[in-house]
Design a protein around this motif. Sequence first.
Motif, PDB file in Angstrom:
ATOM      1  N   SER A 383       1.013  -1.289  -0.031  1.00  0.00           N
ATOM      2  CA  SER A 383       0.195   0.010  -0.267  1.00  0.00           C
ATOM      3  C   SER A 383       1.163   1.255   0.252  1.00  0.00           C
ATOM      4  N   GLY A 384       1.577   0.916   0.553  1.00  0.00           N
ATOM      5  CA  GLY A 384       3.050   2.630   0.936  1.00  0.00           C
ATOM      6  C   GLY A 384       3.551   2.468  -0.228  1.00  0.00           C
ATOM      7  N   TRP A 385       3.743   1.727  -1.039  1.00  0.00           N
ATOM      8  CA  TRP A 385       4.518   2.328  -2.719  1.00  0.00           C
ATOM      9  C   TRP A 385       3.553   2.202  -3.585  1.00  0.00           C
ATOM     10  N   ALA A 386       1.694   1.758  -3.770  1.00  0.00           N
ATOM     11  CA  ALA A 386       0.757   2.031  -4.572  1.00  0.00           C
ATOM     12  C   ALA A 386       0.281   3.770  -4.242  1.00  0.00           C
ATOM     13  N   LEU A 387       0.685   4.135  -2.973  1.00  0.00           N
ATOM     14  CA  LEU A 387       0.531   5.536  -2.903  1.00  0.00           C
ATOM     15  C   LEU A 387       1.193   6.342  -3.109  1.00  0.00           C
ATOM     16  N   ALA A 388       2.840   6.062  -2.655  1.00  0.00           N
ATOM     17  CA  ALA A 388       3.641   6.515  -3.272  1.00  0.00           C
ATOM     18  C   ALA A 388       3.549   7.118  -4.537  1.00  0.00           C
ATOM     19  N   LEU A 389       3.523   6.281  -5.434  1.00  0.00           N
ATOM     20  CA  LEU A 389       3.390   6.524  -6.916  1.00  0.00           C
ATOM     21  C   LEU A 389       1.992   7.149  -7.516  1.00  0.00           C
ATOM     22  N   LEU A 390       1.590   6.384  -6.952  1.00  0.00           N
ATOM     23  CA  LEU A 390      -0.186   6.677  -7.366  1.00  0.00           C
ATOM     24  C   LEU A 390      -0.718   7.939  -6.655  1.00  0.00           C
ATOM     25  N   GLY A 391       0.117   8.637  -5.754  1.00  0.00           N
ATOM     26  CA  GLY A 391      -0.394   9.696  -4.798  1.00  0.00           C
ATOM     27  C   GLY A 391      -0.056  11.036  -5.059  1.00  0.00           C
ATOM     28  N   ALA A 392       1.455  10.646  -5.811  1.00  0.00           N
ATOM     29  CA  ALA A 392       2.426  11.732  -6.305  1.00  0.00           C
ATOM     30  C   ALA A 392       1.350  12.835  -8.063  1.00  0.00           C
ATOM     31  N   SER A 393       1.482  11.580  -8.089  1.00  0.00           N
ATOM     32  CA  SER A 393       0.184  12.074  -9.654  1.00  0.00           C
ATOM     33  C   SER A 393      -0.652  12.381  -9.415  1.00  0.00           C
ATOM     34  N   LEU A 394      -2.006  11.832  -8.974  1.00  0.00           N
ATOM     35  CA  LEU A 394      -2.931  12.812  -8.585  1.00  0.00           C
ATOM     36  C   LEU A 394      -3.140  13.538  -8.211  1.00  0.00           C
ATOM     37  N   LEU A 395      -2.170  13.987  -6.872  1.00  0.00           N
ATOM     38  CA  LEU A 395      -1.408  15.295  -5.670  1.00  0.00           C
ATOM     39  C   LEU A 395      -1.325  16.276  -7.295  1.00  0.00           C
ATOM     40  N   ALA A 429       8.213   5.739   0.835  1.00  0.00           N
ATOM     41  CA  ALA A 429       8.376   7.831   1.272  1.00  0.00           C
ATOM     42  C   ALA A 429       9.406   7.668   0.504  1.00  0.00           C
ATOM     43  N   LEU A 430      11.465   7.725   0.230  1.00  0.00           N
ATOM     44  CA  LEU A 430      11.968   8.291  -0.310  1.00  0.00           C
ATOM     45  C   LEU A 430      11.846   7.999  -1.269  1.00  0.00           C
ATOM     46  N   THR A 431      11.290   7.342  -2.377  1.00  0.00           N
ATOM     47  CA  THR A 431      11.067   6.695  -3.230  1.00  0.00           C
ATOM     48  C   THR A 431       9.868   9.110  -3.964  1.00  0.00           C
ATOM     49  N   ALA A 432       8.663   8.544  -2.674  1.00  0.00           N
ATOM     50  CA  ALA A 432       7.334   9.160  -2.635  1.00  0.00           C
ATOM     51  C   ALA A 432       8.319  10.983  -2.888  1.00  0.00           C
ATOM     52  N   ALA A 433       9.378  10.893  -1.594  1.00  0.00           N
ATOM     53  CA  ALA A 433      10.015  12.630  -1.223  1.00  0.00           C
ATOM     54  C   ALA A 433      10.739  12.694  -3.095  1.00  0.00           C
ATOM     55  N   VAL A 434      11.428  12.031  -3.808  1.00  0.00           N
ATOM     56  CA  VAL A 434      11.836  11.996  -5.014  1.00  0.00           C
ATOM     57  C   VAL A 434      11.203  12.343  -5.969  1.00  0.00           C
ATOM     58  N   LEU A 435      10.528  11.531  -6.169  1.00  0.00           N
ATOM     59  CA  LEU A 435       9.265  11.904  -7.343  1.00  0.00           C
ATOM     60  C   LEU A 435       8.899  12.870  -7.066  1.00  0.00           C
ATOM     61  N   GLY A 436       7.989  13.551  -5.899  1.00  0.00           N
ATOM     62  CA  GLY A 436       7.606  14.719  -5.740  1.00  0.00           C
ATOM     63  C   GLY A 436       8.708  15.526  -5.573  1.00  0.00           C
ATOM     64  N   ALA A 469      11.893  15.171   4.288  1.00  0.00           N
ATOM     65  CA  ALA A 469      10.686  13.858   3.972  1.00  0.00           C
ATOM     66  C   ALA A 469      11.859  12.684   3.757  1.00  0.00           C
ATOM     67  N   ALA A 470      12.648  12.469   3.921  1.00  0.00           N
ATOM     68  CA  ALA A 470      14.493  11.520   4.020  1.00  0.00           C
ATOM     69  C   ALA A 470      14.018  11.102   5.874  1.00  0.00           C
ATOM     70  N   MET A 471      14.145  12.928   6.678  1.00  0.00           N
ATOM     71  CA  MET A 471      14.171  11.859   8.059  1.00  0.00           C
ATOM     72  C   MET A 471      13.209  11.652   8.637  1.00  0.00           C
ATOM     73  N   VAL A 472      11.617  12.289   8.145  1.00  0.00           N
ATOM     74  CA  VAL A 472      11.166  11.764   8.721  1.00  0.00           C
ATOM     75  C   VAL A 472      10.447   9.892   8.144  1.00  0.00           C
ATOM     76  N   SER A 473      10.918  10.010   6.667  1.00  0.00           N
ATOM     77  CA  SER A 473      10.843   8.472   6.879  1.00  0.00           C
ATOM     78  C   SER A 473      11.839   7.629   7.408  1.00  0.00           C
ATOM     79  N   ALA A 474      12.863   7.827   7.670  1.00  0.00           N
ATOM     80  CA  ALA A 474      13.874   7.190   8.639  1.00  0.00           C
ATOM     81  C   ALA A 474      14.149   6.863   9.905  1.00  0.00           C
ATOM     82  N   VAL A 475      12.837   8.491  10.707  1.00  0.00           N
ATOM     83  CA  VAL A 475      12.552   8.110  11.609  1.00  0.00           C
ATOM     84  C   VAL A 475      10.979   6.933  11.808  1.00  0.00           C
ATOM     85  N   VAL A 476      10.454   6.910  11.608  1.00  0.00           N
ATOM     86  CA  VAL A 476       8.738   6.500  11.257  1.00  0.00           C
ATOM     87  C   VAL A 476       9.417   4.714  11.019  1.00  0.00           C
TER      88      VAL A 476
END
Length: 831
Positions: A383-395, A429-436, A469-476
């Motif tokens: 679900s995280g990968w799907a949200l990263a890929l689709l969410g960035a495009s939809l946003l 999350a890192l993927t979403a950050a780079v894509l964003g 984004a990277a720091m938040v991803s690492a902490v989570v």
Amino acid sequence: MGATSRGMLRLYLGAAPGVGKTYAMLSEARRARERGKDVVVGLVETHDRVRTARLLEGLETLPRRTIAHRGATFTELDVEAVIARAPAVALIDELAHTNVPGSRNAKRWQDVDEILDAGIDVVSTLNIQHLESLNDVVEQITGVPQRETVPDGVVRRADQIELVDMAPEALRRRLAHGNVYPPERVDAALANYFRVGNLTALRELALIWVADKVDEQLDRYRTDHGIAGTWEARERVVVALTGGPESDTLIRRAARIAARSKGADLLAVHVTSADGLVRGGDAASLMRGRALVESLGGSYHQVVGDDVPRALIEFARGVNATQLVLGTSRRGRFAQILSRGVGATTTALSGSIDVHLVTHEESGKIRERARSRAALTRGRRLSGWALALLGASLLTAALRPLGLSLPSEILLFLLLVVGVALAGGMWPALTAAVLGFGLLNWFFTPPVHTWTISAPENVLALAIFVLVAAMVSAVVDLAARRSRDAARSRADAEVLSTLAGHVLRGEAALPSLLARMRETFGLASVTLLERTDGWKIVATSGGAPCTRPGTADNDVVIDDRLVLAAHGRLLDAGDRRVLEAFAAEAAVALRQQRLRRAAEQAEPLAEADRMRTALLAAVSHDLRTPLASARAAVESLRGTDVAWSDEDRAELLATAGESLIRLDRLVSNLLDMSRLQAGVLGVHPEPVAIADVLPRAIDDLGPLRERVRSDLPPAVPEITADPALLERVLANLMANAARYSPDDRHVLVNASWHGEHVEIRVIDRGPGIPPEAHDKVFMPFQRLGDRDNHTGVGLGLALSRGLTEAMGGTLALEDTPGGGLTMTVSLRRHA
């Protein structure tokens, strides 16, 4: 008027009777009196020792309190008289003494406590065997249970404890010279309680106990005076454990260092983080290390600290350690360049504590990160990968027509990254950050639809976006992993705790352990294998056992000979670590089981050895008296230098005759006891009238016959018994009762019948026997304390019970109402 301050208690502690405690106490009292100190004797027992009694001369002695109990008169410490006299110092001997019923307190140490509360200093004496915590240890060493004990807390509260020490050989010489016990008790004492081995062991107990007491006083002094430095009064070696594979090497090295100094302490310590997680290792390895430390005579400790070097040094200084053993670093070279490491930092902080850095096979190895199960489930990662890929495009599609400012758009993309991190972890999350970053640059950062950024502040904003984004991803992700690790550690701890409790409560530790292991991990079978000529099954639980390690799904090598084989399913790394801890417990349980079996097998041999020792001591003690009496009488009669009158000659002949009769009775008892134990005693039952047997038994008593009275009712039914054996039983019981009865009281023999049994009672008015000693009096060669050389070899009651049971009857004892003992022989009534 202010409250009275509590008096001070000074104790003279010895390893055994006769070392000179009372003598030392009286010597100090005389010196104190010469210095003008007000000293009185509350109660001192000289035990007829001339030199001790001589020291009492000139010291004020308070009268004792007289107490009547069971027709006898006793004297005890008069607490009220001591308090009323109010001396500066009171001498009160034998702190462990039990007072006669009717006294002010049950124990003498309670009397002393009252006197101390009155503000009076007390000097007393105590033997090490009377300490409550050492009671069972002393019984194992000497074979003699101690009924009079003092709580350890009472002794530890003493203001001064002085050890009165004497070498075992010197004490035995004192005993042989008659300076401790009367001559008739010397042989038995030397052969039993006062053996060199016993005295050496008791002396060591006393020395160790006093050393621990001195150690407590030293720690208290250092604490009271704020002394943080190490005083090398006693070697203490601390070994630091991480739970890694090098733990066994470090522990054994530390144990060898401690062994070089006699009496050195070995302590193992693990510094855990504040969240309770193990640093650098695993809980199963720590449990194995703890078992190894304790098997080597050390102790295990765990402290919490985020700064490991400082926590280690604080612990070492807190226990006054002299040496600290650490393992060399398992980190890679690059990591060692960036940080000094625990070893170097601890050495810099150690001060006067010697630090040993021990190399091991893991030294310098780059520690591989354990490949553990993912912190998040597979569904959440997808679900995280799907949200990263689709969410960035939809946003992006949603934001383009809105025309928001770049900071607002960055915050919305940051919110998306946080959501992806919460859902799928760090990598989505890192993927979403780079894509964003790319989408923000292409669609929203002027000039749009290019990778060029015109305004420098926009470059900074996008860079900060990626960094946050990277720091938040690492902490989570870290939080999820730590939560998973903590849950796993908690589950492992619960399993280990449940297992330990089950083993401790179980009657059969090894089978119980294997069964619980199989249930915990859902295995088909668990088998403990031992290598001898081949593989042998020691214990198993479940279905078909594994016959060799290679056939198991999981096998744990415990040592060179033992392997735990588990069949049913493959276990992951975490479960396997817990299984290894269980395997170590299984090995301990096996050793305990074999030790118990060996002890059970050795018990008959030990019992036989005790019997032989007691027999030799008894024979040397009790045969000598009648032999000496008979020999002296015969040699006197044979002598020609004295003209004996007819009356004197008759008296000498009577003495020789009585001695030979006693000797004959003793030898007969010994022979009958040996026949009883061998099962070859001949028994010839027939109808017997008690009125016919009892007079003959009374005649066998010799001079003691005048102390016995018969009160048989008329028409007592006949019994089925062997007349000769019944006569022996009654004679032994009456002789024993007569010896222990007061001179002015007779032994009474009566009988009664109930149903199919006839009971013959031998009733005395002696001191009786404590309830806890009722069974012991029927043991061969046992007597309630050494009395005199006429007491006998201690076979009478044991032989009487054996002969009675051989005739199909029973022999029991009970307290005589009003004081004394009643022995009851129950035999079957003749049909």
